[in-house]
Write an enzyme that holds these catalytic residues in place. Sequence first.
Site, PDB file in Angstrom:
ATOM      1  N   LEU A   1    -108.363  36.578 -43.818  1.00  0.00           N
ATOM      2  CA  LEU A   1    -107.997  36.070 -42.491  1.00  0.00           C
ATOM      3  C   LEU A   1    -109.241  35.813 -41.638  1.00  0.00           C
ATOM      4  O   LEU A   1    -110.324  36.311 -41.956  1.00  0.00           O
ATOM      5  CB  LEU A   1    -107.079  37.092 -41.805  1.00  0.00           C
ATOM      6  CG  LEU A   1    -105.771  37.388 -42.571  1.00  0.00           C
ATOM      7  CD1 LEU A   1    -104.998  38.499 -41.886  1.00  0.00           C
ATOM      8  CD2 LEU A   1    -104.914  36.133 -42.691  1.00  0.00           C
ATOM      9  N   PRO A   2    -109.074  35.048 -40.540  1.00  0.00           N
ATOM     10  CA  PRO A   2    -110.255  34.660 -39.760  1.00  0.00           C
ATOM     11  C   PRO A   2    -111.049  35.824 -39.163  1.00  0.00           C
ATOM     12  O   PRO A   2    -112.273  35.844 -39.275  1.00  0.00           O
ATOM     13  CB  PRO A   2    -109.667  33.772 -38.659  1.00  0.00           C
ATOM     14  CG  PRO A   2    -108.381  33.264 -39.215  1.00  0.00           C
ATOM     15  CD  PRO A   2    -107.852  34.355 -40.093  1.00  0.00           C
TER      16      PRO A   2
ATOM     17  N   THR B   1    -114.025  38.748 -43.213  1.00  0.00           N
ATOM     18  CA  THR B   1    -115.235  39.300 -42.588  1.00  0.00           C
ATOM     19  C   THR B   1    -114.850  39.760 -41.194  1.00  0.00           C
ATOM     20  O   THR B   1    -114.538  38.926 -40.335  1.00  0.00           O
ATOM     21  CB  THR B   1    -116.334  38.223 -42.485  1.00  0.00           C
ATOM     22  OG1 THR B   1    -116.636  37.756 -43.794  1.00  0.00           O
ATOM     23  CG2 THR B   1    -117.591  38.790 -41.856  1.00  0.00           C
TER      24      THR B   1
ATOM     25  N   LYS C   1    -122.141  43.354 -45.306  1.00  0.00           N
ATOM     26  CA  LYS C   1    -121.994  41.906 -45.041  1.00  0.00           C
ATOM     27  C   LYS C   1    -122.727  41.519 -43.742  1.00  0.00           C
ATOM     28  O   LYS C   1    -123.419  40.493 -43.688  1.00  0.00           O
ATOM     29  CB  LYS C   1    -120.496  41.589 -44.944  1.00  0.00           C
ATOM     30  CG  LYS C   1    -120.157  40.211 -44.436  1.00  0.00           C
ATOM     31  CD  LYS C   1    -120.243  39.147 -45.477  1.00  0.00           C
ATOM     32  CE  LYS C   1    -119.912  37.783 -44.886  1.00  0.00           C
ATOM     33  NZ  LYS C   1    -120.244  36.674 -45.741  1.00  0.00           N
TER      34      LYS C   1
HETATM   35  P1  NAD Z   1    -109.785  29.574 -42.665  1.00  0.00           P
HETATM   36  O1  NAD Z   1    -109.593  29.445 -41.200  1.00  0.00           O
HETATM   37  O2  NAD Z   1    -109.997  28.351 -43.495  1.00  0.00           O
HETATM   38  O3  NAD Z   1    -108.528  30.341 -43.312  1.00  0.00           O
HETATM   39  C1  NAD Z   1    -107.833  31.382 -42.684  1.00  0.00           C
HETATM   40  C2  NAD Z   1    -106.358  31.220 -43.045  1.00  0.00           C
HETATM   41  O4  NAD Z   1    -105.643  32.365 -42.561  1.00  0.00           O
HETATM   42  C3  NAD Z   1    -105.711  29.987 -42.414  1.00  0.00           C
HETATM   43  O5  NAD Z   1    -105.114  29.204 -43.429  1.00  0.00           O
HETATM   44  C4  NAD Z   1    -104.666  30.570 -41.454  1.00  0.00           C
HETATM   45  O6  NAD Z   1    -103.507  29.776 -41.351  1.00  0.00           O
HETATM   46  C5  NAD Z   1    -104.376  31.897 -42.115  1.00  0.00           C
HETATM   47  N1  NAD Z   1    -103.817  32.904 -41.233  1.00  0.00           N
HETATM   48  C6  NAD Z   1    -104.303  33.342 -40.055  1.00  0.00           C
HETATM   49  N2  NAD Z   1    -103.510  34.331 -39.571  1.00  0.00           N
HETATM   50  C7  NAD Z   1    -102.529  34.533 -40.479  1.00  0.00           C
HETATM   51  C8  NAD Z   1    -101.413  35.416 -40.559  1.00  0.00           C
HETATM   52  N3  NAD Z   1    -101.137  36.307 -39.599  1.00  0.00           N
HETATM   53  N4  NAD Z   1    -100.612  35.332 -41.641  1.00  0.00           N
HETATM   54  C9  NAD Z   1    -100.860  34.434 -42.612  1.00  0.00           C
HETATM   55  N5  NAD Z   1    -101.900  33.557 -42.611  1.00  0.00           N
HETATM   56  C10 NAD Z   1    -102.714  33.616 -41.542  1.00  0.00           C
HETATM   57  O7  NAD Z   1    -110.989  30.597 -42.847  1.00  0.00           O
HETATM   58  P2  NAD Z   1    -111.906  30.803 -44.157  1.00  0.00           P
HETATM   59  O8  NAD Z   1    -113.102  29.928 -44.084  1.00  0.00           O
HETATM   60  O9  NAD Z   1    -111.032  30.806 -45.365  1.00  0.00           O
HETATM   61  O10 NAD Z   1    -112.458  32.273 -43.865  1.00  0.00           O
HETATM   62  C11 NAD Z   1    -111.654  33.416 -44.068  1.00  0.00           C
HETATM   63  C12 NAD Z   1    -112.528  34.651 -43.906  1.00  0.00           C
HETATM   64  O11 NAD Z   1    -113.601  34.597 -44.861  1.00  0.00           O
HETATM   65  C13 NAD Z   1    -113.186  34.761 -42.519  1.00  0.00           C
HETATM   66  O12 NAD Z   1    -113.170  36.104 -42.123  1.00  0.00           O
HETATM   67  C14 NAD Z   1    -114.604  34.243 -42.773  1.00  0.00           C
HETATM   68  O13 NAD Z   1    -115.548  34.806 -41.861  1.00  0.00           O
HETATM   69  C15 NAD Z   1    -114.832  34.740 -44.181  1.00  0.00           C
HETATM   70  N6  NAD Z   1    -115.852  33.970 -44.937  1.00  0.00           N
HETATM   71  C16 NAD Z   1    -115.857  32.622 -44.908  1.00  0.00           C
HETATM   72  C17 NAD Z   1    -116.816  31.912 -45.621  1.00  0.00           C
HETATM   73  C18 NAD Z   1    -116.838  30.403 -45.601  1.00  0.00           C
HETATM   74  O14 NAD Z   1    -117.846  29.817 -46.035  1.00  0.00           O
HETATM   75  N7  NAD Z   1    -115.773  29.733 -45.162  1.00  0.00           N
HETATM   76  C19 NAD Z   1    -117.756  32.603 -46.384  1.00  0.00           C
HETATM   77  C20 NAD Z   1    -117.705  33.997 -46.438  1.00  0.00           C
HETATM   78  C21 NAD Z   1    -116.742  34.676 -45.701  1.00  0.00           C
END
Ligand code: NAD
Length: 296
Positions: free
Chosen positions: A65-66, A97, A172
Amino acid sequence: MAIIGFIGLGNMGGPMAINLLKAGHDVKVFDLSALALEQVVSKGGKAAASAVDAVTKVDFIISMLPAGQHVQELYQTGDTPLLNVITKNTLIIDCSTIDAMTAQRVCTAASDRGLDFIDAPVSGGVGGAVAGSLAFMVGATEEQFLKAKPILECMGNNIFHAGQSGAGQIAKACNNMMLSILMAGTSEALNMGMRNGLDPAILSEIMKQSSGNNWALQVYNPVPGVMEAVPSSNNYQGGFQVDLMFKDLGLAMELSQQSNSPVPMGSVARSLFSLHKSKGNGKLDFSSVIKLYQDS
Ligand code: NAD
């Protein structure tokens, strides 16, 4: 093969869930976005009607999740806290994260109910999520770690046991603060060399073979054209967004305050990324921070 409930199928969670399917696991998936859900269902995921449905009768739960607020609401404080419906022997693995304190709070609330919640944030970006080559930094007991490891190995190839609850999030935050400093420093040096007439490819090679060598020079050069297949050579598209780096630096600053750890370099890096983001570059890859130097 295990039955896994997966919640949060965004840029990272979607490909991670698909890799679990490829490894032969039975994956029940849920996301608030119908589009995100459909992308994994089209690859064999079973659509859950709700988050509660996704965590019912499963061996493992993975969330991606975000931010911390989403994790805490989903499991502990929302309208239907999942900790009230998850049954014992199901291992909850949160890969988002988030700040270490929230991870520890949810872990304590889980263990008060006899449940296991571990933090396992990742490094490697969307490319690593698609390729199944993520690094996982896990905060868990030894027993929880050993149970999670075979599942995490379907999505990554470096699985580290950082320590007890919250330790994955601390690792991290340290790593990404270091990464931001390396990228800013590399950009600073390359820009100064270029302003003094040096070819960035030659200067990069010199520093790579000298004591300035670092990860940004090795695999992620910020100057367009020096390396192929990196975001800088693709208008800074793809890769790891400035917005996410800024978020992670916020977590690092919180951690430094809580632990009274001096982070002058991290603070400067955060200011640089903040300035860069405020100029409308939040969606660009973080190596675009070199533009701050080039434009000044
Ligand atoms: P994203 O915004 O693409 O995906 C998050 C998903 O969670 C969305 O599809 C959203 O609809 C869903 N969501 C939110 N609340 C929800 C709930 N209550 N129930 C169900 N679904 C829900 O974000 P991301 O890029 O996939 O990142 C996710 C995590 O990974 C974050 O914490 C980010 O910091 C971490 N991260 C991201 C990257 C990157 O390069 N994108 C790299 C390392 C870590």
